[in-house]
Structures are given as C-alpha cells and as structure tokens.
Design an enzyme around this catalytic site. Sequence first.
Site, PDB file in Angstrom:
ATOM      1  N   GLU A 140      16.726  11.873   4.526  1.00  0.00           N
ATOM      2  CA  GLU A 140      17.347  12.251   5.806  1.00  0.00           C
ATOM      3  C   GLU A 140      18.780  11.743   5.904  1.00  0.00           C
ATOM      4  OE1 GLU A 140      13.805  10.731   7.906  1.00  0.00           O
ATOM      5  OE2 GLU A 140      13.965  12.540   9.116  1.00  0.00           O
ATOM      6  N   GLU A 160       6.541  11.376   4.841  1.00  0.00           N
ATOM      7  CA  GLU A 160       6.080  10.702   6.060  1.00  0.00           C
ATOM      8  C   GLU A 160       4.657  11.090   6.436  1.00  0.00           C
ATOM      9  OE1 GLU A 160       9.101  11.809   5.562  1.00  0.00           O
ATOM     10  OE2 GLU A 160      10.589  10.514   6.508  1.00  0.00           O
TER      11      GLU A 160
HETATM   12  N1  3HC Z   1       9.369   0.254   3.095  1.00  0.00           N
HETATM   13  C1  3HC Z   1       9.047  -1.009   2.762  1.00  0.00           C
HETATM   14  N2  3HC Z   1       8.577  -1.366   1.562  1.00  0.00           N
HETATM   15  C2  3HC Z   1       8.451  -0.402   0.658  1.00  0.00           C
HETATM   16  C3  3HC Z   1       8.764   0.942   0.925  1.00  0.00           C
HETATM   17  C4  3HC Z   1       9.242   1.258   2.209  1.00  0.00           C
HETATM   18  N3  3HC Z   1       9.598   2.498   2.540  1.00  0.00           N
HETATM   19  N4  3HC Z   1       8.515   1.672  -0.178  1.00  0.00           N
HETATM   20  C5  3HC Z   1       8.082   0.819  -1.103  1.00  0.00           C
HETATM   21  N5  3HC Z   1       8.034  -0.434  -0.602  1.00  0.00           N
HETATM   22  C6  3HC Z   1       7.642  -1.656  -1.315  1.00  0.00           C
HETATM   23  C7  3HC Z   1       6.165  -1.643  -1.704  1.00  0.00           C
HETATM   24  O1  3HC Z   1       5.361  -2.145  -0.670  1.00  0.00           O
HETATM   25  C8  3HC Z   1       6.168  -2.531  -2.928  1.00  0.00           C
HETATM   26  O2  3HC Z   1       6.219  -3.856  -2.480  1.00  0.00           O
HETATM   27  P1  3HC Z   1       5.486  -5.006  -3.324  1.00  0.00           P
HETATM   28  O3  3HC Z   1       6.130  -5.010  -4.682  1.00  0.00           O
HETATM   29  O4  3HC Z   1       5.722  -6.225  -2.519  1.00  0.00           O
HETATM   30  O5  3HC Z   1       4.039  -4.603  -3.374  1.00  0.00           O
HETATM   31  C9  3HC Z   1       7.513  -2.231  -3.582  1.00  0.00           C
HETATM   32  O6  3HC Z   1       8.326  -1.647  -2.558  1.00  0.00           O
HETATM   33  C10 3HC Z   1       7.436  -1.254  -4.738  1.00  0.00           C
HETATM   34  O7  3HC Z   1       6.704  -0.116  -4.302  1.00  0.00           O
HETATM   35  P2  3HC Z   1       5.680   0.621  -5.277  1.00  0.00           P
HETATM   36  O8  3HC Z   1       4.732  -0.354  -5.862  1.00  0.00           O
HETATM   37  O9  3HC Z   1       5.108   1.755  -4.498  1.00  0.00           O
HETATM   38  O10 3HC Z   1       6.671   1.126  -6.413  1.00  0.00           O
HETATM   39  P3  3HC Z   1       6.657   2.460  -7.249  1.00  0.00           P
HETATM   40  O11 3HC Z   1       7.780   2.351  -8.185  1.00  0.00           O
HETATM   41  O12 3HC Z   1       5.278   2.744  -7.749  1.00  0.00           O
HETATM   42  O13 3HC Z   1       6.991   3.627  -6.193  1.00  0.00           O
HETATM   43  C11 3HC Z   1       8.163   4.692  -4.376  1.00  0.00           C
HETATM   44  C12 3HC Z   1       8.240   3.675  -5.552  1.00  0.00           C
HETATM   45  C13 3HC Z   1       7.922   6.097  -4.914  1.00  0.00           C
HETATM   46  C14 3HC Z   1       9.465   4.626  -3.636  1.00  0.00           C
HETATM   47  C15 3HC Z   1       6.976   4.296  -3.463  1.00  0.00           C
HETATM   48  O14 3HC Z   1       7.095   2.928  -3.137  1.00  0.00           O
HETATM   49  C16 3HC Z   1       6.896   5.057  -2.181  1.00  0.00           C
HETATM   50  O15 3HC Z   1       6.385   6.156  -2.162  1.00  0.00           O
HETATM   51  N6  3HC Z   1       7.386   4.454  -1.085  1.00  0.00           N
HETATM   52  C17 3HC Z   1       7.257   5.008   0.233  1.00  0.00           C
HETATM   53  C18 3HC Z   1       8.180   6.154   0.449  1.00  0.00           C
HETATM   54  C19 3HC Z   1       8.020   6.642   1.851  1.00  0.00           C
HETATM   55  O16 3HC Z   1       6.920   6.869   2.348  1.00  0.00           O
HETATM   56  N7  3HC Z   1       9.140   6.834   2.529  1.00  0.00           N
HETATM   57  C20 3HC Z   1       9.113   7.261   3.879  1.00  0.00           C
HETATM   58  C21 3HC Z   1       9.081   6.056   4.760  1.00  0.00           C
HETATM   59  S1  3HC Z   1       8.863   6.503   6.442  1.00  0.00           S
HETATM   60  C22 3HC Z   1      10.365   7.045   6.934  1.00  0.00           C
HETATM   61  O17 3HC Z   1      11.272   7.076   6.146  1.00  0.00           O
HETATM   62  C23 3HC Z   1      10.455   7.413   8.363  1.00  0.00           C
HETATM   63  C24 3HC Z   1      11.756   8.149   8.626  1.00  0.00           C
HETATM   64  O18 3HC Z   1      11.502   9.539   8.663  1.00  0.00           O
HETATM   65  C25 3HC Z   1      12.322   7.776  10.009  1.00  0.00           C
END
Ligand code: 3HC
Length: 727
Positions: A140, A160
């Site tokens: 975004e 999301e």
């Molecule tokens: N916020 C906070 N922490 C996050 C995060 C996030 N968005 N995404 C990942 N992390 C943290 C994980 O909890 C993990 O922490 P840890 O090592 O302490 O356990 C660390 O980052 C690494 O994450 P992964 O183990 O998942 O690492 P991968 O390399 O396997 O994957 C990724 C990376 C594809 C970025 C995956 O972490 C992911 O899918 N993250 C979430 C993405 C997401 O859902 N984004 C949308 C968030 S909601 C939003 O943006 C609302 C907006 O519209 C207003």
Amino acid sequence: MAPDALSGLSSTTCAGSDDPCVNCLTVDMAALTESVRLETITSNGADVALIIIDNPPVNALSWHVRQGLFDGMTQAIAGGAEAVVVICEGRTFIAGADISEFGGGAPAAAGLHDVQRAMEDAPVPVIAAIHGTALGGGLEVALCAHYRVALASAKFGLPEVNLGLLPGAGGTQRLPRLTGVPKALEMMTTGRHISTGEALECGLVDEVVDGDLGALRATAISFAERAVTENMALARVRDRNEKVEVAKGDIELFANFRKSIARKTRGFLAPEYNVRCIEAAANLPFEEGLAVERKLFMELMAGPQSAAQRYYFFAERAANKVPGIDQTTPLVDIEKCGVLGAGTMGGGIAMNFANVGIPVRIVERDQEALDKGLAVIRKNYERSRSTTPEQVEQRLALITGATDKAAFADCDIVIEAVFEDMELKKSIFRELDIICKQGAIMASNTSALDVNEIASVTSRPESVIGMHFFSPANVMKLLENVRGDKSSDSTVATAMAIGKRIGKICVMVGVCPGFVGNRILFQRRIEADRMILEGATPAQVDRVLFDFGFPMGPFAMSDLAGLDIGWKAENSSGETLRDLMCESGRRGQKNGRGYYTYDPETRAATPDSEVEEIIKNFAISKGIAQRDISDQEVLERCLYPMVNEGAKILEEGIAIRGSDIDVTWVNGYGWPVYRGGPMHWADSVGLAEIVEKVKGYSESLGGRHWEPSALLARLAEEGGKLQTYTS
Ligand code: 3HC
Ligand code: NAI
C-alpha cells in the site's frame, strides 16, 4: 551484498556495473529514526533523496518506520530533492504493518495515511524500489509512489485476509485501479503473492531489474533521474479510473465471484468484506471508496475473527521454536531420505521430500506392494494441478524403490511408516540400528505408540524421534515431531528444520498415547459416541460441528476413513455400535453406506433412518434412555473435553505452549482459524465458565475425560489464559 549495502557513503554503483559511479555522489546522510535514514545524492546532476528503511526482520511498518518515512518525505522536499526513492535494507521491502502493534501500546507517531499522503501528493516523483516481498501495508505504501521498480525475484500481495482483515491503507481502492477488478478480487480474497512478472503484466510494476539490492538501488536512482530530466508525470494511482470503471454497476461480476469463493471461505468475514471494498472501488469515487474501506477495516479489526487470526499468525511462528534449541544446535545434513512402507502414509511422506529435490529411497516388504505404492505416488502426482508433466517425471525420478532395507545405508534420515504395531516397529528399529549410518535420524510415523519404547531397542536412542505426519501426508501441513526422552538436541533440531524445509508447520510434542492432536480428538469422540446413544443423531452432532466451522463432524469423518479400519468380520461380536454397523454392511463412503448413505454420482450424504434404528436398538440393549439433546449441549460436550484434555497436556509438559495446541488443531484437524484453536477459543469463552461446566458434566456423566484439569481450574481462578501458558 553487505548489510550496509545501501549506505553508499561516497559513491555508488550504477545498473550493469560493479564499479563505483562518479556521477552518483552521496551528498548527505542522516538518521531520521532508529530504522530510517535519509541520503541525498546527486545523480547526473539530479538531486535524488533516498529514504532507506532498515527494520529487521521484515521491515514492518513499526511506529519509527512510519515516522521516519514521513520525516524523510518532509525533509527531502524541504531540502530541494527533485525525486525521492523509497528502498529497504535487508531481505525484503516493507512486508506490511507491524502486526504486533495492533493491540495498541506503540508510541504516538505519524499514521500510515499521513505517510501515504506525503508520498502521493509530493511535488516531485517518488519511486518505490522493491525487493523481497511488498506485502499488505508495504504494498500500500508502494502504491502511493508514482512509480515502482522491482527486482525480478520480488513478490507482491495484500495478505490481510489471512489475518481476518482487509488492506486498510487504501489498498482496496488502489490495487484494482492498477490490476483491474477480477485480479484484485482474486489477490485480496486469497492473499496470494504474485511474482514481478505477473505484477508487470497487470500494471503494478513499471520497471524490472535483474540482480541484487545494489542493482535495484542503481536502477531506481537512474529511473528517478530520468523522471526528473524527462519531466515524467506524477502518476497517482488514485487518479487512474479506467480499470475500475469497466466494472461499474456489474452486479453479475461480483455475484459470480462471491459464488465461486463461497465454499472455501465459509464462516470467514474478511473475504466478503474485501469484496465489498472492491465493489466500492468500482462504483464509488476514490474518497468514498476509502471511507467504505476504513469503516469495514475498523469493524474487522475490532472483531473476534481477526483477533484470533492475528493471534494465530504469531502462534504458528512460535511453534517452530523449541526451548534450548537455537541456531548453534548442530543439524544433521539431510541429502538423502529413506521411507519404510509405501502405503497411505509412506507414499505421501516420500512425495514431500521429492517435492523439494531430496532423493528418496522407499522400501516395501515385497515387489508387489512396492509397485502398488509407486503407482499410487505416480497417480497422485498426475492428478495434482500444480505440477507440470515435466515436474512429475523429475520428482518421480527422485523416488527409487527397493525391497531390502540395506538400501537405507546411505540415507541421512529414515522414516518408518509400516502398520501401527509395536512389535513390528520394534523389530524394524532393531534392523535400522544395524543398517543406518552413524548420525542418521531414525524416525517413526506412529500416530499413537510410545516412541521411547521404539527407541529403546536401538543402541542410539538419541537419534530416534517421532515424526507424525497427517493424512494425506503430501497435502496436510501439520507435522507433530515427537521428542523421545533420549532424543538429542541435534535430532530435535533436525526434525524441525527438515519439516520446515519440506513445507510443513511443525509442532514439537512429548510422548503420550496419541500425542497432542489425537489425544484431544479421542476425548471428543468419546462424547460424540455417547451422545448418539442418548438421543442426538450423527447428523446433528456433525451439523453442530460443521456450523462451528469444522470441515466435517466425527461421523462424516469416520465414513470417510472407513468404518472397518481394524475391524474383522470373524472377530465381530455385535458388542459395539461399530460392530453392528459393519455387520450390516456399512463400511463408510467406500461402499456408499456408513453413518450416512451416499449418492453414487454426487457422493452427497443423506442421514439414514436405518442407522438411527440400529443406534436406538443398541442404546435400548444397553439400557440407555434416549432424549432430545440441544445443539448447545452437543457443542459443549464435544469441545469442553478437548479444552480439558489440552490443559492436562500442558500440565504434563507434553505440549510446550498452549498456542502449540492451537497450531496442531488448526492445521491437523480443521479447527476454524477464525476461532484461533481450542485454547484461544476457551479463553474467549471464559475459563471459569468452562471449569464450571466441566465439573457439572463430570458429576452427571462421569468418565476420566471429564475430571477437571488442575491447571484449568487454577488458570480460571487466577484469571490466566491457556493460549499464553508455557509449560
Ligand atoms: N509484523 C510484525 N512482525 C512480523 C510481520 C509483521 N507484518 N511479518 C513477519 N513478522 C515477524 C515474524 O513474527 C517473525 O518473527 P520471529 O522471528 O520473532 O518469529 C519474523 O518476522 C520473520 O517472519 P517469518 O518467520 O514469517 O519469515 P519468512 O521469511 O518465512 O516470511 C514474510 C516472511 C513472507 C514477510 C512473512 O513473515 C509474512 O507473511 N508476514 C506477514 C505479512 C502480512 O500479513 N502483511 C500484512 C500485515 S497487515 C497490514 O499490513 C495491514 C495494512 O493493510 C494496514
Ligand atoms: P498402510 O497399511 O497404508 O501402509 C503400511 C505399509 O507398510 C504397507 O504398504 C505394508 O506393505 C508396509 N509394510 C508393512 N510391514 C513392512 C515391513 N516389514 N517392511 C516394509 N514394509 C512393510 O498404513 P498407513 O496408513 O500408511 O500407516 C502407516 C503408519 O502411519 C502407521 O504407524 C499409522 O499409525 C501411521 N499413521 C497413519 C495415518 C493415516 O491416516 N493412515 C496418519 C498418521 C500416521
């Protein structure tokens, strides 16, 4: 590339060259917040500001990132920058909002909308330079840049929906303006990440770069320079209406889409809310669409489904961590895998390894069983829509069969998947002990047997572990790794690491009958079986659980598995309901008659009065009176024993943490993720209420599974939670 690859203190490199470029001189560099810095450079005479984000691990939009981005934009413009590049350090572009801040508590800082306005309304071109993943709020932010440059390896998505949310920073209005409505619908209701190639095709990306982060930086700078010298337009996504206008008033488009996702998204609120936002993008002016997005986002954010799904996001990541095991724990290098038994489980397990390129030796007791097993593997691959014919052949070539266990001699891990029989497993592990090389992991896929007893027959119990896959093993994500008393740290760490590598979600559990998942399942089954004798019907029990969100109830599940598993006609004595069902030719879905009758064409299940008669007569013969049982009672008697057992499992230290039980049940047994898992759900119902009910049922019904767990009672009294309990 070095971690500070983007700092470029005095000079930088340009696309296609490894040499420092004298035309790109860094003029100034300043830290804005703990995670964002501003660099100003002159590139071929153009003043370009770089806002560089460095917020490991995934550059989430924590408060200091938002503040840094906002200050960066303000200072860059005030300082006379002619273009701005937003780029990230580390492994990825911004992967989304910081989910850990959603519960509140973060210091006051610039809001995401402030940051976006500062970018989109900037008087100079803003370029987002993307590598890794641009997800959620990250995408975004990128959509508020005027142009997007990306590495060919990057991925884009609005996931999301998987957190029970919708993109709340304009993504629902901007994405369809670039990609068109059908693609946005698909991306936002599945959360799928698309590749740079796909992003380029649908207009999300303006330029693609091959290479590393340095190449991305250099290309983004030269893009910025071009934007200045060629006076390129400040292309605001919000102003581009042509792709949404074609869907305006198209009621059928949305109705058909809703129909197409109905089955997959049953029970979930977020997919429908995402669709409504895209409908608003098609039918309303941008600002009004944004208002719809904001309202629906807030509603989801305040609701129980998103709370459960956000909890679950962290639960899944926590499950992968085992206390005492860290990155320094030595791992066994897995280059070759052995699987014993090419039956239902062995075949699927072998596929998991072949799918990630690990050669597999699969051993059966005779050629006929081996050929049969290999043929099933081939059929499963050929049926899979995600594998091309070439991939099918490549993967099959990695799976080689044998009828002699000596073929395991060079395997780094051997997973046994023969019949569930302790004596058989012990004799096999004695042989494996002789055949397997030193250091190899010897694992059993047993679903309930004592891993310590199996390990005890070997000279190296430290190398033995349970690896409990779920059926179908090539599809189901859950892997319960069962730590024996003597399993070494290295064995434990390797089982977790290899599980992750083959795409599983791993949970580490201890030894007890049925481990975590099946042990809890057994308790539900006891009550389900009791209730149909007391007057509930199988269809009622199944419907209550289906309405709760499970894909099916226990009786439909039995029909699917087959009622005659482990049943032998010659030993059948009509002593149990199962005996009676099998004796009357009811074997389940396989012969069209089980607890339900099945339409031979559609496989649709219909309750059967003959079954109800069998059950009723059996109950009478046992002196059990039948009565009406309310749906609420069905739900409580199915789920409360599960919660009680989960608490006992925690008390005994069989599961490491309450959230691990939730991960097990969501991934292995279809517990609806929007209810978090049995531990999270119990906390939301209220532990005090559950304890009271458990005590009541214990008195009225009896049974070990109703004896209240001491931990449950204690947490209820102290106001504690099961989901955060660590044993
Ligand atoms: N916020 C906070 N922490 C996050 C995060 C996030 N968005 N995404 C990942 N992390 C943290 C994980 O909890 C993990 O922490 P840890 O090592 O302490 O356990 C660390 O980052 C690494 O994450 P992964 O183990 O998942 O690492 P991968 O390399 O396997 O994957 C990724 C990376 C594809 C970025 C995956 O972490 C992911 O899918 N993250 C979430 C993405 C997401 O859902 N984004 C949308 C968030 S909601 C939003 O943006 C609302 C907006 O519209 C207003
Ligand atoms: P299965 O009956 O489909 O396959 C077992 C295979 O082992 C058969 O092909 C048989 O020929 C082979 N076998 C038996 N003895 C052998 C020997 N001495 N040497 C070589 N091969 C031998 O059984 P399934 O369902 O695959 O179960 C295997 C194990 O996995 C059991 O321990 C079971 O409890 C466990 N399990 C089963 C699940 C399921 O849903 N089927 C789920 C999770 C675990």
